[in-house]
Design a protein around this motif. Structure first.
Motif, mmCIF file in Angstrom:
data_model
loop_
_atom_site.group_PDB
_atom_site.id
_atom_site.type_symbol
_atom_site.label_atom_id
_atom_site.label_comp_id
_atom_site.label_asym_id
_atom_site.label_seq_id
_atom_site.Cartn_x
_atom_site.Cartn_y
_atom_site.Cartn_z
ATOM 1 N N UNK A 1 -28.809 35.685 54.013
ATOM 2 C CA UNK A 1 -27.737 35.220 54.897
ATOM 3 C C UNK A 1 -27.812 35.822 56.300
ATOM 4 N N UNK A 2 -28.785 36.724 56.558
ATOM 5 C CA UNK A 2 -29.015 37.171 57.938
ATOM 6 C C UNK A 2 -29.546 35.997 58.758
ATOM 7 N N UNK A 3 -29.398 36.093 60.079
ATOM 8 C CA UNK A 3 -29.939 35.064 60.981
ATOM 9 C C UNK A 3 -31.149 35.611 61.714
ATOM 10 N N UNK A 4 -32.280 34.842 61.673
ATOM 11 C CA UNK A 4 -33.538 35.320 62.280
ATOM 12 C C UNK A 4 -34.219 34.315 63.230
ATOM 13 N N UNK A 5 -33.656 33.523 64.065
ATOM 14 C CA UNK A 5 -32.218 33.300 64.254
ATOM 15 C C UNK A 5 -31.634 32.306 63.251
ATOM 16 N N UNK A 6 -32.511 31.583 62.495
ATOM 17 C CA UNK A 6 -31.992 30.699 61.455
ATOM 18 C C UNK A 6 -31.529 31.541 60.271
ATOM 19 N N UNK A 7 -30.617 31.005 59.492
ATOM 20 C CA UNK A 7 -30.060 31.771 58.386
ATOM 21 C C UNK A 7 -31.069 31.881 57.240
ATOM 22 N N UNK B 1 -41.616 36.840 50.885
ATOM 23 C CA UNK B 1 -41.467 35.410 51.121
ATOM 24 C C UNK B 1 -40.033 35.175 51.583
ATOM 25 N N UNK B 2 -39.889 34.356 52.636
ATOM 26 C CA UNK B 2 -38.571 34.114 53.218
ATOM 27 C C UNK B 2 -38.312 32.615 53.258
ATOM 28 N N UNK B 3 -37.144 32.216 52.749
ATOM 29 C CA UNK B 3 -36.726 30.817 52.786
ATOM 30 C C UNK B 3 -35.653 30.632 53.856
ATOM 31 N N UNK B 4 -35.609 29.440 54.442
ATOM 32 C CA UNK B 4 -34.558 29.099 55.385
ATOM 33 C C UNK B 4 -35.011 29.016 56.826
ATOM 34 N N UNK B 5 -36.215 29.516 57.125
ATOM 35 C CA UNK B 5 -36.692 29.516 58.511
ATOM 36 C C UNK B 5 -37.513 28.257 58.758
ATOM 37 N N UNK C 1 -45.470 33.932 64.494
ATOM 38 C CA UNK C 1 -44.177 34.246 65.086
ATOM 39 C C UNK C 1 -43.791 35.689 64.774
ATOM 40 N N UNK C 2 -43.266 36.382 65.774
ATOM 41 C CA UNK C 2 -42.802 37.753 65.606
ATOM 42 C C UNK C 2 -41.316 37.806 65.943
ATOM 43 N N UNK C 3 -40.599 38.680 65.258
ATOM 44 C CA UNK C 3 -39.182 38.879 65.532
ATOM 45 C C UNK C 3 -38.979 40.333 65.892
ATOM 46 N N UNK C 4 -38.233 40.564 66.961
ATOM 47 C CA UNK C 4 -38.015 41.924 67.395
ATOM 48 C C UNK C 4 -39.233 42.434 68.139
ATOM 49 N N UNK C 5 -39.457 43.720 68.077
ATOM 50 C CA UNK C 5 -40.595 44.333 68.758
ATOM 51 C C UNK C 5 -41.857 44.053 67.964
ATOM 52 N N UNK C 6 -42.778 43.274 68.498
ATOM 53 C CA UNK C 6 -43.989 42.964 67.736
ATOM 54 C C UNK C 6 -44.853 44.203 67.584
ATOM 55 N N UNK C 7 -45.611 44.305 66.493
ATOM 56 C CA UNK C 7 -46.505 45.441 66.312
ATOM 57 C C UNK C 7 -47.624 45.405 67.335
#
Length: 638
Positions: A278-284, A309-313, A320-326
């Protein structure tokens, strides 16, 4: 429990997938070891992989060893699927590079090891197939030191090599202290004084974790010999994942697939922070799963260091990177240099083909789907796999036209063009002037005041410039081009008395999108462009007595020899060859070298084409013919 994200890499047929099966079996994850030949392996889940006996897509499984949870990522070995390997490298904590005790160090082995060393990924080497006839573990160890990295430490000795009863005695090999002393002053002092080095295995582990040395294990994935020692070494010599679970979220997507219901599923590596359902990454986020004992297990949260594995994006793409990329360095391997047009066998399947190729491009962005059904390729095997995948997964039978080399265009001078509203046969309510010249990459700049017209019109021009540069005067993508907008003008929003907005009296973003290609191609024509084709650097090791017969063949393939150095019974030849001739070069070498030649090629640079300039079919969007373009867009507007 510690977490380690481990990649297993190898040249095709070195036994990489069989080793994965044996490690899973040794850890108690599976009851029986799967067979590549029988198509029963855990990681080769695609029907095409099972039938062909090769790994095509990266797969993730998990097992526990020595208090460490290992997320094992099995990668393709065939060079045509190097893009899949590239995506995995950025998420690894450590790696196992598999080398055949029979075939030894091969071309792809060198390419992979160079990338691992450049990225400073701690790596163990596993010399596989010691039970096979012709196995030569001691000779291969010397080759590893000579061709891959000099900093190797043997962690065992093979007894009975070449027979089914071959087994491994775990012992640190002779010469280890000398190698370790190069990276540790305390070890060096003990070596010079003739003293025994205390805790030698711990020293190996410490240096391996910081990429100073590469421990070499021996064994057989088929019989299981040496595999327990390798499994223990993975936990002992490779570093665990790091990252602050309470820090800001940082994650990278390295794989995308479709679930049973067509939903998009992203494979991510968490470098920092925690993600919850239910977090937004930015999709839920609608679902999460981590890997445990060979399977993906649903969970409520994923933390730093884990692969999930992430569902919903639904909008997510590979890379794609979220936040500070490595930290990273972009591409670790060269982009594909070949392309082919794919067409449906039945005209009625054209729409279905476009949908299928779009879905496949989600999995592999380097497919590079472009106008006219063009797809980018690394080689002919990839084309065969793509053809089979389209038929089996999407029910679309296709044919490929001849494979061609992907060229580039580059402006050679400075060119300008301008179209004014209401003059010169300009049917659009827009004024656009552009200057093009050689630059670094593709850039767009304003030579007019930003406030001289609405921002949306400037954005429309920039977006259309970048899109139009996908095909230059000869149909190839334009690179190293600096574009400056020199003129801008528009008609403000107007209407008749007591009336509503009238498009015929007011400029819109559409006017700028339709006019910009005309102006840009005219400026490019004024500047002129050169076409550049890809060139590969090659290293060729051949028996010295065959070089004379090979040289004229290389000349016919337009290979240019830059150096030739004798090394014992072999001669090492380095040079350059046009990408268009690489495939023919690869087919020629075995026949002319009694199968002893070792050829390694890698993209080097682009060079201007000599002779006949290759032309590429153009899309409707790029208007080389003004009259046809205007007629076409007018009909489209009607």
């Amino acid at each position: 429990m510690r977490t380690l994200n481990l990649g297993i890499l190898a040249h095709v047929d070195a036994g990489k997938t069989s080793l994965t099966e044996r490690l899973l079996h040794a850890a108690g994850v599976i009851d029986e070891v799967g067979s590549v030949d029988d198509g029963s392996t855990r990681t080769d889940s695609l029907a095409l992989e099972r039938r062909r006996g090769i790994t095509i897509k990266a797969a993730v499984v998990s097992f526990d060893v020595g208090g460490t949870t290992v997320n094992l990522i099995d990668t393709p070995g065939h060079p045509d699927f190097i893009a899949e390997v590239e995506r995995v490298l950025g998420v690894l904590d450590g790696a196992v590079l598999v080398v055949s005790a029979v075939e030894g160090v091969q071309a792809q082995t060198r390419v992979l090891m160079r990338a691992l060393r450049r990225l400073r990924i701690p790596t163990l080497v596993f010399v596989n197939k010691v039970d096979r006839g012709g196995a030569r573990p001691e000779s291969v160890l010397r080759d590893v030191a000579a061709l891959l990295t000099p900093s190797v430490v043997a962690m065992g000795r093979v007894v009975g090599a070449g027979g089914r009863a071959a087994h491994v005695v775990p012992v640190i090999g002779d010469g280890a202290v000398e190698v370790l002393a190069e990276h540790d002053d305390a070890v060096l002092a003990a070596y010079v004084d003739g003293r025994e080095v205390p805790g030698l295995r711990a020293v190996v582990a410490a240096q391996a974790r910081r990429c100073a040395v590469h421990p070499v294990f021996f064994g057989s994935a088929i019989t299981g010999a040496g595999v327990p020692e390798l499994a223990a070494g993975i936990a002992e010599f490779l570093p665990a994942s790091s990252g602050d679970p309470d820090g800001p979220v940082s994650r990278v997507v390295f794989k995308v697939e479709r679930g049973p219901g067509g939903e998009r599923v992203a494979f991510v590596r968490m470098f920092s922070g925690t993600v919850r359902v239910r977090d937004r990454l930015p999709e839920r986020v609608t679902g999460l799963a981590v890997f445990s004992r060979g399977a993906a297990v649903r969970c409520d949260a994923v933390r730093a260091g884990q692969v999930a594995k992430v569902w919903g994006l639904e909008g997510v793409r590979i890379g794609d990177a979220l936040g500070t990329p490595p930290p990273g360095e972009g591409h670790r391997f060269a982009p594909p240099t070949l392309e082919a047009v794919v067409v449906p066998s039945r005209e009625a399947d054209r729409g279905a083909l476009h949908v299928a190729l779009t879905r496949l491009a989600e999995r592999d962005p380097l497919i590079g789907l472009r106008h006219g059904g063009r797809v980018s390729l690394y080689g002919e095997v990839q084309k065969e796999v793509l053809q089979a995948t389209l038929a089996e997964e999407y029910g679309v039978e296709v044919e490929f036209r001849e494979t061609t080399t992907i060229c580039l265009e580059r402006p050679v001078g400075v060119g300008t063009a301008v179209e004014f509203i209401g003059s010169g046969g300009n049917p659009f309510l827009a004024t656009v002037g552009l200057r093009v010249e050689p630059g670094d990459g593709v850039t767009f700049a304003l030579g007019v005041e930003l406030g001289s017209m609405p921002l949306a019109f400037f954005k429309a021009v920039e977006e259309t410039v970048r899109e139009t540069l996908g095909q230059g005067l000869c149909g190839w993508q334009v690179t190293d081009c600096a574009v400056t907008m020199t003129h801008a003008g528009y008609w403000a929003r107007q209407s008749h008395a007591h009336g509503t907005f009238d498009k015929s009296m007011s400029s819109t973003a559409g006017d700028f999108r339709l006019l910009t290609p005309l102006v840009l191609l005219s400026a490019l024509r004024s500047a002129g462009t050169s076409v550049l084709s890809p060139v590969h650097r090659f290293t060729l090791e051949v028996p010295g007595d065959v070089l004379g017969a090979l040289t004229p063949v290389m000349a016919r393939l337009r290979a240019v020899i830059l150096s030739s150095v004798p090394r014992g019974r072999v001669t090492v030849v380095e040079g350059e060859v046009p990408a268009a001739f690489v495939h023919g070069f690869q087919r020629t070498v075995p026949a002319l070298t009694r199968g002893e030649g070792v050829l390694e090629t890698a993209f080097s640079h682009h060079a201007p084409v000599r002779g006949v300039v290759p032309m590429r079919d153009r899309s409707d969007h790029n208007p080389l013919n003004r009259k046809e373009y205007l007629l076409r867009v007018t009909r489209r507007a009607d």
